[in-house]
Design a protein around this motif. Sequence first.
Motif, mmCIF file in Angstrom:
data_model
loop_
_atom_site.group_PDB
_atom_site.id
_atom_site.type_symbol
_atom_site.label_atom_id
_atom_site.label_comp_id
_atom_site.label_asym_id
_atom_site.label_seq_id
_atom_site.Cartn_x
_atom_site.Cartn_y
_atom_site.Cartn_z
ATOM 1 N N PHE A 33 -24.614 14.726 27.718
ATOM 2 C CA PHE A 33 -24.580 13.483 28.587
ATOM 3 C C PHE A 33 -24.372 12.738 28.313
ATOM 4 O O PHE A 33 -23.264 11.559 29.014
ATOM 5 C CB PHE A 33 -26.679 13.168 29.080
ATOM 6 C CG PHE A 33 -25.957 11.848 30.158
ATOM 7 C CD1 PHE A 33 -26.209 12.237 31.450
ATOM 8 C CD2 PHE A 33 -25.883 10.514 29.945
ATOM 9 C CE1 PHE A 33 -25.958 10.922 32.469
ATOM 10 C CE2 PHE A 33 -26.157 9.717 30.540
ATOM 11 C CZ PHE A 33 -25.998 10.190 32.233
ATOM 12 N N GLN A 34 -24.220 11.757 26.802
ATOM 13 C CA GLN A 34 -22.901 10.758 26.275
ATOM 14 C C GLN A 34 -22.057 11.130 26.666
ATOM 15 O O GLN A 34 -21.321 10.774 26.443
ATOM 16 C CB GLN A 34 -24.185 10.714 24.584
ATOM 17 C CG GLN A 34 -23.213 9.483 24.131
ATOM 18 C CD GLN A 34 -24.338 9.431 22.356
ATOM 19 O OE1 GLN A 34 -25.162 8.381 22.438
ATOM 20 N NE2 GLN A 34 -23.876 10.586 21.832
ATOM 21 N N ASN A 35 -22.101 12.337 25.714
ATOM 22 C CA ASN A 35 -20.270 12.397 25.750
ATOM 23 C C ASN A 35 -20.005 12.569 26.958
ATOM 24 O O ASN A 35 -18.504 12.439 27.376
ATOM 25 C CB ASN A 35 -20.300 14.531 25.486
ATOM 26 C CG ASN A 35 -20.862 13.768 23.733
ATOM 27 O OD1 ASN A 35 -20.740 13.132 22.885
ATOM 28 N ND2 ASN A 35 -21.606 15.425 23.694
ATOM 29 N N MET A 36 -20.207 12.388 28.427
ATOM 30 C CA MET A 36 -19.480 12.932 29.644
ATOM 31 C C MET A 36 -19.419 11.811 29.872
ATOM 32 O O MET A 36 -18.013 11.377 30.740
ATOM 33 C CB MET A 36 -20.868 13.639 30.415
ATOM 34 C CG MET A 36 -20.763 14.111 31.757
ATOM 35 S SD MET A 36 -21.959 14.039 33.200
ATOM 36 C CE MET A 36 -22.554 13.023 32.870
ATOM 37 N N LEU B 251 -15.588 10.052 30.604
ATOM 38 C CA LEU B 251 -15.740 9.013 32.255
ATOM 39 C C LEU B 251 -15.204 8.293 31.489
ATOM 40 O O LEU B 251 -14.179 8.130 32.367
ATOM 41 C CB LEU B 251 -17.127 9.398 32.750
ATOM 42 C CG LEU B 251 -17.074 9.025 33.532
ATOM 43 C CD1 LEU B 251 -15.775 9.478 35.398
ATOM 44 C CD2 LEU B 251 -17.871 9.164 35.197
ATOM 45 N N MET B 252 -15.691 6.982 30.421
ATOM 46 C CA MET B 252 -15.046 6.019 30.253
ATOM 47 C C MET B 252 -13.606 5.766 29.638
ATOM 48 O O MET B 252 -13.183 4.496 29.744
ATOM 49 C CB MET B 252 -16.516 5.048 30.003
ATOM 50 C CG MET B 252 -17.804 5.537 30.665
ATOM 51 S SD MET B 252 -17.928 4.782 32.423
ATOM 52 C CE MET B 252 -17.625 3.107 32.545
ATOM 53 N N ARG C 221 -20.309 5.251 20.970
ATOM 54 C CA ARG C 221 -21.334 4.360 19.966
ATOM 55 C C ARG C 221 -21.159 2.754 20.906
ATOM 56 O O ARG C 221 -21.771 2.146 20.829
ATOM 57 C CB ARG C 221 -20.693 4.567 18.600
ATOM 58 C CG ARG C 221 -18.991 3.641 18.612
ATOM 59 C CD ARG C 221 -19.606 3.787 16.761
ATOM 60 N NE ARG C 221 -17.926 3.335 16.351
ATOM 61 C CZ ARG C 221 -16.976 3.493 16.232
ATOM 62 N NH1 ARG C 221 -17.958 4.916 15.856
ATOM 63 N NH2 ARG C 221 -15.952 3.557 15.500
ATOM 64 N N HIS C 222 -19.715 2.837 21.740
ATOM 65 C CA HIS C 222 -19.633 1.653 22.535
ATOM 66 C C HIS C 222 -19.741 1.103 23.190
ATOM 67 O O HIS C 222 -20.369 0.570 24.121
ATOM 68 C CB HIS C 222 -17.230 1.222 23.009
ATOM 69 C CG HIS C 222 -17.660 1.045 21.344
ATOM 70 N ND1 HIS C 222 -15.716 1.301 20.874
ATOM 71 C CD2 HIS C 222 -17.762 0.638 19.893
ATOM 72 C CE1 HIS C 222 -15.326 1.751 19.763
ATOM 73 N NE2 HIS C 222 -16.651 0.978 19.057
ATOM 74 N N TRP D 111 -14.200 -0.606 29.408
ATOM 75 C CA TRP D 111 -15.074 -0.881 30.267
ATOM 76 C C TRP D 111 -16.378 -2.135 29.683
ATOM 77 O O TRP D 111 -16.944 -1.819 29.045
ATOM 78 C CB TRP D 111 -16.006 0.034 31.417
ATOM 79 C CG TRP D 111 -15.246 0.750 32.037
ATOM 80 C CD1 TRP D 111 -14.355 1.730 31.671
ATOM 81 C CD2 TRP D 111 -15.357 0.888 33.357
ATOM 82 N NE1 TRP D 111 -13.730 2.616 32.155
ATOM 83 C CE2 TRP D 111 -13.931 2.038 32.958
ATOM 84 C CE3 TRP D 111 -15.190 0.212 34.421
ATOM 85 C CZ2 TRP D 111 -13.541 2.118 34.899
ATOM 86 C CZ3 TRP D 111 -15.209 0.438 35.611
ATOM 87 C CH2 TRP D 111 -14.087 1.521 35.695
ATOM 88 N N THR D 112 -16.730 -2.978 30.789
ATOM 89 C CA THR D 112 -17.608 -3.884 30.541
ATOM 90 C C THR D 112 -18.673 -3.859 31.499
ATOM 91 O O THR D 112 -18.750 -3.664 32.930
ATOM 92 C CB THR D 112 -17.695 -5.690 30.631
ATOM 93 O OG1 THR D 112 -16.855 -5.792 31.955
ATOM 94 C CG2 THR D 112 -16.295 -5.780 29.616
#
Length: 965
Positions: free
Chosen positions: A224-227, A231-232, A237-238, A279-280
């Motif tokens: 999920f983190q990789n997806m 996407l972003m 880690r960011h 992205w913020t």
Amino acid sequence: ATSGTNEALLIGGFSGSGKSSLVDSVLPYVSVAGGFVISKKFCQSTNDSSLTLVIESFNELVNLLIEECTKEELESVASDLLSSLGMSFLAVLQNVLPAIELIFADASPETLASLQTQQRATGPALTSHSVQFLLERFVCAISSSERPVLLHYDDIQWCSPQCLKLIADVLSADENGSHGFFLICSYRDNEIVQSLLDGFTESLGRFSMPIHRIQLHGISYEPFQNMVSELMSMLPRHIKSLTMALYEKTKGNPFFTFRFIESLVDKKLLTHDKGAKRWTWTDLEDQEVTENVVHILKEKMRKLDSETQEILRIAAAFDGLTESLINRLGLRCIKLKMTVDEGILRRAKSGDYFFNHDKFREASITGDEIAFRHSLGMRLLRLSPNPDSDPLLLGITDCIDADTNGGLLNSDSSDILLISNLNKIAGEKAAKNSDFCRATGYLQTALSLLPRDHWDAQYNFSIELHLLLAQCALASSNLDLAKKSLRQIISRGRELNDTLDAHFKLILMTNLVRGKQGMALSSCMEILGKLEEHVDSSGDSVAMVVSIRHKLNSRSDAELFNFKQLGASDTNSKRRLQFLSQACLISAMGVDPKTNLHVLARSVEISLSEGYSQDTPFAFAAFGLVLCGRGKQLEEGKRLLRIAMKLYRERFNDPSQLSIVFLVYYGFFAFIVLPLQTCAEKLREASIMSLGFGDVTMAISLSQQLVQKSFHAGMILSALASEIERHIRRAVKFKDDANGNYGRYLLKTVSVLRGGESSYHLSEAKPENDMLRMIDMYHQFIQSFWLGHYQRCHYLISKSVPWLQANDALSDLQKLQEIMMKFYLSIACCSLLRTINSKPKKNEYNKAIAAAKMMLSQLAPECAHNYENKRKLLQAEIHSCDKKDEAARQAYRIAIMSAKSSNFIHEEGLAFELAGKHCRRANDKRQAREYLSQAIMCYQKWGCKVKVDALTNELSDLDYLGEIN
């Protein structure tokens, strides 16, 4: 599926878990394998119409065959369908799958003309059972490992239990032999009723169909983190805090995650800094953010203009937008394009629009949905040029019926009657589409909308509506509702003619209930009395028969065939023939034999004096059968039976009469003049047709005759056992005890011959009626004969002769059994003659032999295929008893060749066996060994283990004696 088997895959997971994406990923491989893909999606709002959707999927398969197959392949498919189903059955199948006709577009003019003729013939209404059977036969005929089919049904949690059972039965039934189908069903595991899923899998696995399962859950945290990272376009880690917040809110659901991110962007909670190229986001933990994806989508849709929102509401009401719906409402293309650009709808090749996901449809439903759908339906109804042929008819009716209470409070009576008629038309269309449950719902709605005085103000409409409702209720196995509707017509009908159809159907239903046949016959007699046809079973039926015979003999075949047909004005004559035929069928089952002959004779008498109707072929066939059972009138009976079949085939060709005419002709007569194998095939055709029309009772009766003829034709015992087991299962399912018991007796006989035990056990109690006693004795006799217990054969016959003579009616109905018993008894008596010296016994045996010899000498000229081998074998045995060695050997050789040419493998084995035993008695051991070895081979092919074992032992004894000598 390409290996030639059927398999099923069940994919469970919550909404948005990727079920559809997973299925889409395998679709290209189906095309590579040369297969077809059919994909359908059930919707929550269409539970009542799920059967229509399933039938559409099979009709779509026909269209794919037409589009994708070469001309040669299509001709092959057409040939397979024609050879597997027959022309009559194809015409019935076309009622369910209209596209079938296109497969025969390039067929010969004769084939096309025959198909059109059969299609025009009016047959009985279909039922839910008949639809299942029709689809089973279709799947069997077109299935092939070279043409694999992937059937995908999505969201089966919205499918009705009856519809899921239909899918399972069609693809997993052992008797259709389908192969090359891969069934994929996906469902939301958190919304499906567990009992629905369990029942479906049980039906699928009934005949060991392989079932695979895949359970989809939310994506685990690392992927999920990789997806989210991809996407972003940021390193994991960011975006750790964002990823954790998203994962907590969406539980790893990909669809929810994408929609959630879109909503965050819209709310400026997630923004892209172009300068920093990143992205913020605001701290999501402190925000009031919904966890409901539908709520998120609703917020998105509220930002669309009112016209676009209206389009989405219309699409939600109709589960999409068809081209005809778009044109009728004048929906603007620019707004439709906007829904596509927003990712809410997608445009198919056909020009229709569908929601990209169910959640978009749910989100499109706003405000008072029931009132909106009702208003939309009324608007479309007023715009409809012709409701009867409107392709949007069912959708319009569903919309209007969404609010038949509140929406109609402010409507005038003309509107209410208009909607009632609309529901009647929708019911007729749903019934034509074989969706009987849905049709019943429409018709009940139509009935509920009528005013209280509708039997006065809307009399004809009320009659039509109740008849339709009874027909659809009966087709969907709702017997109570069917009876209630019919009784309403009978009690409210102003004239007898208005109620006759209801009476006929109600009597038919009563006759199917165990123990109610007498009541059904009484009701039939009552209606005949009202039609001024007074049945007096105590009268002189013999005089009537003599009079009828005189009329028949005074007319030529051409005159009988071309006699006038009853016209539209001859209503009373037609109705009398209709109810006389019904009375004949009911009384034929042993209810009242005297009445049976009387009503049958009256049917023939009316036909010969007033004119023919569709019931005449049956009356002629049944009366011909009566004459055949009267010795000296055999030729008259055969003539009338042939005319009956010619009338059916060339003048009436009524599918509703095929089953009963074929039952009489091929079940009780044709084995005298036609090969047994032909009789069996015709009975199979009629049984299939009966199942195709949903007349299960008639199908079971035909099936009983089919297995009987197949047994005496020497069908391979293992295949026959499977056929009998299917017959028993159907009889048990529909509570037909008489035919079920017949199947059990025959299966026991087959099991004894195969050297095993029957899987269906008979009661150890004595048979409870004359018919069962006769069947019990007959099968004891057959088993004794093939086991070589010839003394017991003679004992059983001597015990039953007085009883048979006292039951002429039963004897006439079991003529083939009588023929076979006389033949086998004569063979047994020839063997017994060689072992006894008692003169009285010899006289008994010689009398039985002489009777069989005379019988076969009369039958063999009529049908050498069935009886010449038997005649010659008996002649050989007589020569053997008289010590005429050469004459016996010559007759044995002819009997063997005759049995072989008739494909009677069992009687070929019997001829070899008896020839071998004759040679052994003549001390010709070499020839005896050769004949007995051939007999063993025949019995092995037939599957008769008891005979193989017995002759193997006899052959071993023969070899042993040879070694001693």
